[in-house]
Design an enzyme around this catalytic site. Structure first.
Site, short mmCIF file in Angstrom:
data_model
loop_
_atom_site.label_atom_id
_atom_site.label_comp_id
_atom_site.label_asym_id
_atom_site.label_seq_id
_atom_site.Cartn_x
_atom_site.Cartn_y
_atom_site.Cartn_z
N MET A 3 -57.25 56.25 77.34
CA MET A 3 -58.13 55.15 76.87
C MET A 3 -59.30 55.68 76.04
O MET A 3 -60.40 55.15 76.09
CB MET A 3 -58.66 54.34 78.07
CG MET A 3 -57.56 53.80 78.96
SD MET A 3 -58.15 53.21 80.57
CE MET A 3 -58.51 54.76 81.42
N LYS A 21 -56.39 43.33 81.17
CA LYS A 21 -57.69 43.68 80.62
C LYS A 21 -57.51 44.14 79.18
O LYS A 21 -56.71 45.03 78.90
CB LYS A 21 -58.35 44.76 81.47
CG LYS A 21 -58.56 44.29 82.90
CD LYS A 21 -59.49 45.19 83.66
CE LYS A 21 -59.78 44.59 85.04
NZ LYS A 21 -60.79 45.33 85.77
N ASP A 25 -50.93 43.27 84.81
CA ASP A 25 -51.79 43.73 83.72
C ASP A 25 -51.11 43.54 82.38
O ASP A 25 -49.94 43.19 82.28
CB ASP A 25 -52.13 45.22 83.91
CG ASP A 25 -53.24 45.43 84.93
OD1 ASP A 25 -53.85 44.43 85.35
OD2 ASP A 25 -53.49 46.59 85.30
#
Length: 496
Positions: free
Chosen positions: A174, A59, A37
């Site tokens: 997030m 991502k 990631d």
């Protein structure tokens, strides 16, 4: 069909590579395939095996990303091919990392898997910001919540009234983009608008930032200061503990200072690690590369009554050459062993040799003075291919027979545009040899590429003289001419 391999769902921790678990590191270095990631510790992927297949599946928030279906396909494909596969994720794979989904997929596909937990950012980032998520008098519970739900859900799965009434700390992952809405929903559901709240950006990394406000003002404060992902948002009375004396991360002596390290790549990481522990943003911009000369050719030091080593690199390569001939430290028996500087002496001790002569000043001239009373008939000087001839010339002037053995040469290491730009704008640039000066300036395209506010740190007078030859005056010169001296001088300058 080959037997299935094994997939490791690995948590890489919150960002600081020193927080990586030993099990996670072992999985990375032994992997044949790594799907990694974006939010993994900088430099971690460099520890992978040279033959490992590296697949970036990171991502990006609001940006392009590899679909989860494609990640799933790759895990199954490589697992069925009998490979040792690591699915490398930031934080912990089972805390908002989709690790549970991937584990079920692998079970269904009949592929063995293992889970390697990691330190989650929701705990680590507040800790680095001086905010304990629990406290005996202030919070006996903590809730971890995603601030970015699956947009395909018909409605939010978050029970806002329950969260508002939760008797403890709320940690949102997030959620920086949704922060105004999160604060609004909590207050509307009954959470105290004046409750302390914090946002921590890039938690545990050297450039971590933290802002503390109230629940009603935190979104405005974070936006005003330009906070961006990755960030953790925390709501709870424990946020006030940061200002009450628990903060520590920003109080380290080099906190927030950027330092470019120009040593060879193999050596730069050690210095960079020390600087990061002191709070610096250490920029590994190796301007030089050490290339051994005559690799595998045996070296016989017998018959010399003086052996001189001028650098730790020289020590390492001397013993490699001894080993090529089936020899070890006993080959130096009977000779006076001299070392320029404690770093070289330390490298000798690691091979079981205690240097007989180490001058007080770590330059060739001082070694010449230190050897004035030592009888020398035949001397071996083991050094770099391009070096000053002060020592061999002085010994020859005394009538000694001198053999100079070139163990390595220093060549330029290529820096990419990003490395050059970051180094040229750094708060400090450290130079540990004349070659680092020459090759660093060549890589940058000249002294004009260094910012006028950048302070130049030299390991000693010879390196300082090389800087002056290029029109640059060192701002800091180490009094002890080794890496310890460089760190000490840098700390003294930062404190002044």
């Amino acid at each position: 069909m080959s037997a299935p391999g094994r997939v490791y769902l690995v948590g890489a921790g919150p960002g600081d590579i020193d927080l990586l678990t030993g099990r996670a590191y072992k999985a990375v270095v032994e992997a044949e395939v790594i799907l990694y990631d974006r939010l993994i510790p900088p430099g971690l992927i460099d520890h992978a095996h040279p033959d490992a297949e590296l697949i970036y599946v990171g991502k990006e928030g609001r940006g392009p990303s590899m679909p989860q279906a494609e990640i799933d396909r790759l895990l199954v494909e490589h697992g069925r091919a009998g490979k040792r596969v690591v699915r490398l994720k930031g934080g912990d794979p089972f805390v908002f990392g989709r690790g549970g989904e991937e584990a079920l997929l692998l079970r269904e596909a009949g592929i063995p898997f293992e889970v390697v937990p990691g330190i989650t950012s929701g705990i680590a980032a507040p800790a680095y910001a001086g905010i304990p998520v629990t406290h005996r008098d202030r919070a006996s519970a903590v809730a971890l919540i995603t601030g970015h739900e699956d947009p395909a859900k018909p409605e939010s799965a978050i029970d806002w009234p329950a969260l508002a009434a939760f008797p403890g700390t709320l940690v949102f992952y997030m959620g920086i983009g949704q922060l105004p809405r999160i604060a609004e929903r909590l207050i509307a559901a009954g959470r105290d608008a004046d409750e302390p709240a914090a946002v921590i950006e890039r938690g545990t990394l050297p450039d971590q930032r933290t802002v503390v406000a109230t629940l009603s003002t935190i979104a405005e404060r974070a936006a005003a200061e330009g906070f961006r992902p990755p960030s953790i948002t925390l709501v709870g009375s424990v946020a006030a503990l940061r200002e009450e004396g628990v903060r520590w991360f920003e109080e380290r002596p080099l906190a927030g200072r950027s330092v470019a390290v120009t040593r060879a790549r193999a050596q730069a990481s050690g210095l960079a690690t020390r600087l990061r522990a002191l709070g610096a943003v250490a920029l590994e911009t190796p301007a030089i590369k050490i290339v051994p000369v005559d690799v595998g050719v045996a070296l016989d030091p017998s018959g010399y009554d003086l052996v001189c080593l001028t650098s730790p690199n020289g020590v390492r390569l001397l013993f490699e050459r001894l080993a090529a001939g089936g020899r070890d430290a006993r080959a130096l028996a009977g000779a006076t062993v001299a070392a320029i500087g404690p770093g070289t002496a330390r490298a000798l001790r690691e091979h079981g040799v205690v240097a007989d002569v180490v001058p007080e000043r770590f330059v060739a001239e001082s070694l010449v003075e230190a050897l004035a009373g030592v009888p020398v008939r035949r001397a071996l000087v083991a050094r770099a291919r391009v070096a000053r001839d002060v020592l061999p010339d002085a010994l020859r002037a005394r009538g000694a027979e001198v053999d100079v053995v070139e163990l390595y040469e220093t060549v330029a290491e290529q820096l990419d545009a990003g490395e050059r730009a970051a180094a040229g704008a750094a708060d400090y640039v450290t130079f540990t040899s004349s070659s680092t000066v020459r090759f660093f300036l060549d890589a940058l395209g000249g002294a004009d590429a260094i910012s006028p506010r950048t302070r130049l740190v030299s390991i000693g007078p010879v390196t300082s003289a090389t800087l002056r030859e290029h029109g640059l005056e060192p701002h800091v010169e180490a009094s002890e001419h080794d890496v310890d001296g460089v760190v000490a001088a840098l700390l003294a300058d930062a404190a002044s």
